[in-house]
Enzyme design. Structure first.
Site, PDB file in Angstrom:
ATOM      1  N   SER A  52       0.838   3.787   2.893  1.00  0.00           N
ATOM      2  CA  SER A  52       0.306   4.904   3.681  1.00  0.00           C
ATOM      3  C   SER A  52      -0.085   4.463   5.095  1.00  0.00           C
ATOM      4  CB  SER A  52      -0.923   5.492   2.999  1.00  0.00           C
ATOM      5  OG  SER A  52      -0.633   5.873   1.679  1.00  0.00           O
TER       6      SER A  52
HETATM    7  N1  SAH Z   1      -1.901   3.833  -1.289  1.00  0.00           N
HETATM    8  C1  SAH Z   1      -0.536   3.372  -1.470  1.00  0.00           C
HETATM    9  C2  SAH Z   1       0.387   4.574  -1.468  1.00  0.00           C
HETATM   10  C3  SAH Z   1       1.748   4.282  -1.967  1.00  0.00           C
HETATM   11  S1  SAH Z   1       2.843   5.694  -1.957  1.00  0.00           S
HETATM   12  C4  SAH Z   1      -0.186   2.443  -0.337  1.00  0.00           C
HETATM   13  O1  SAH Z   1      -0.697   2.648   0.762  1.00  0.00           O
HETATM   14  O2  SAH Z   1       0.599   1.519  -0.521  1.00  0.00           O
HETATM   15  C5  SAH Z   1       2.370   6.522  -3.430  1.00  0.00           C
HETATM   16  C6  SAH Z   1       2.569   5.775  -4.716  1.00  0.00           C
HETATM   17  O3  SAH Z   1       2.301   6.665  -5.793  1.00  0.00           O
HETATM   18  C7  SAH Z   1       3.976   5.242  -4.951  1.00  0.00           C
HETATM   19  O4  SAH Z   1       3.913   3.866  -5.174  1.00  0.00           O
HETATM   20  C8  SAH Z   1       4.450   5.998  -6.193  1.00  0.00           C
HETATM   21  O5  SAH Z   1       5.285   5.236  -7.041  1.00  0.00           O
HETATM   22  C9  SAH Z   1       3.135   6.322  -6.871  1.00  0.00           C
HETATM   23  N2  SAH Z   1       3.178   7.419  -7.823  1.00  0.00           N
HETATM   24  C10 SAH Z   1       3.878   8.582  -7.772  1.00  0.00           C
HETATM   25  N3  SAH Z   1       3.627   9.335  -8.857  1.00  0.00           N
HETATM   26  C11 SAH Z   1       2.740   8.637  -9.627  1.00  0.00           C
HETATM   27  C12 SAH Z   1       2.087   8.883 -10.873  1.00  0.00           C
HETATM   28  N4  SAH Z   1       2.276  10.005 -11.573  1.00  0.00           N
HETATM   29  N5  SAH Z   1       1.248   7.938 -11.343  1.00  0.00           N
HETATM   30  C13 SAH Z   1       1.021   6.802 -10.670  1.00  0.00           C
HETATM   31  N6  SAH Z   1       1.600   6.506  -9.484  1.00  0.00           N
HETATM   32  C14 SAH Z   1       2.445   7.413  -8.962  1.00  0.00           C
END
Ligand code: SAH
Length: 209
Positions: A52
């Site tokens: 993010s």
């Molecule tokens: N805060 C993280 C955001 C990553 S993007 C960062 O800054 O790196 C969002 C993430 O949510 C992705 O890795 C995706 O695989 C995950 N995601 C999507 N649906 C999900 C679910 N149902 N349960 C857990 N993770 C999920």
């Protein structure tokens, strides 16, 4: 990054800014993007996911007013960067990621950085911390880092009284940041502007494309 992108945009929570100073974001970014690690935009972390934008992480955690006694549930570990910021600020972090490869990479870095207050689970985070160890049932704060069509009921159920939950909710490609507070068992919802997150995929989120 803090001086250029967070403070000018009215992030003034001192403890939050200290955590941003302390956590090296470049460790959580793939090698080929390291030179952009302190810019204010999301970056590709593989598997169609992104780390993010730093301002968005700061804005969401500012809304949650994280305190050092908090138990925090994070849905969407991704790179693990926000997990590290949370681990600096709160007592215990419970983080859920659906893509095992991302969780392995994130966990390796977080372990290397010496964090001992993080619990990890691979699975569908729309269900919260269901059936995971340790058997925590309620969280003071919940942060969802992927976009949902609506607020998953399981997450509302796992929010403690007076707890706060932040989630991007709306259409698949553009959402509003929603803050939910639980008071006397009821939820109070406020909206905090537009945003764009990757989809939350799961039984109480979107279907995989
Ligand atoms: N805060 C993280 C955001 C990553 S993007 C960062 O800054 O790196 C969002 C993430 O949510 C992705 O890795 C995706 O695989 C995950 N995601 C999507 N649906 C999900 C679910 N149902 N349960 C857990 N993770 C999920």
């Amino acid at each position: 990054m803090v001086n250029k992108h967070l403070i000018p945009r009215k992030i003034d929570n001192k403890k939050l800014l200290e955590a941003f100073y302390k956590v090296p974001r470049h460790l959580y970014v793939p090698d080929r993007f390291r030179r952009f690690a302190y810019e204010d935009y999301p970056l590709d972390i593989g598997h169609g996911q992104t780390i993010s934008q730093p301002y968005m992480v700061a804005y969401m955690l500012d809304l949650l007013n994280i305190e050092n006694s908090d138990k925090v549930l994070e849905i969407g570990t991704g790179s693990g960067y926000q997990t590290a910021i949370l681990a600096e600020l709160a007592a215990e972090i419970y983080t859920v990621e659906r893509i095992p490869e991302l969780m392995i990479t994130a966990r390796n870095i977080l372990d290397e950085q010496g964090y001992k207050n993080i619990y990890y689970r691979v699975g569908d985070g729309t269900k919260g911390w269901e059936k995971a160890y340790p058997p925590t049932q309620e969280f003071d704060k919940i942060v969802v880092s992927a976009a949902s069509p609506s607020v998953p009921q399981s997450l509302i159920n796992q929010l403690a009284e007076r707890g706060l939950l932040v989630i991007p909710a709306g259409a698949r490609r553009s959402q509003d940041l929603i803050l939910i507070e639980k008071r006397n068992g009821e939820t109070i919802e406020t909206r905090h502007g537009g945003c764009t997150f990757v989809p939350l995929i799961g039984s109480e989120g979107w279907d995989a494309e």
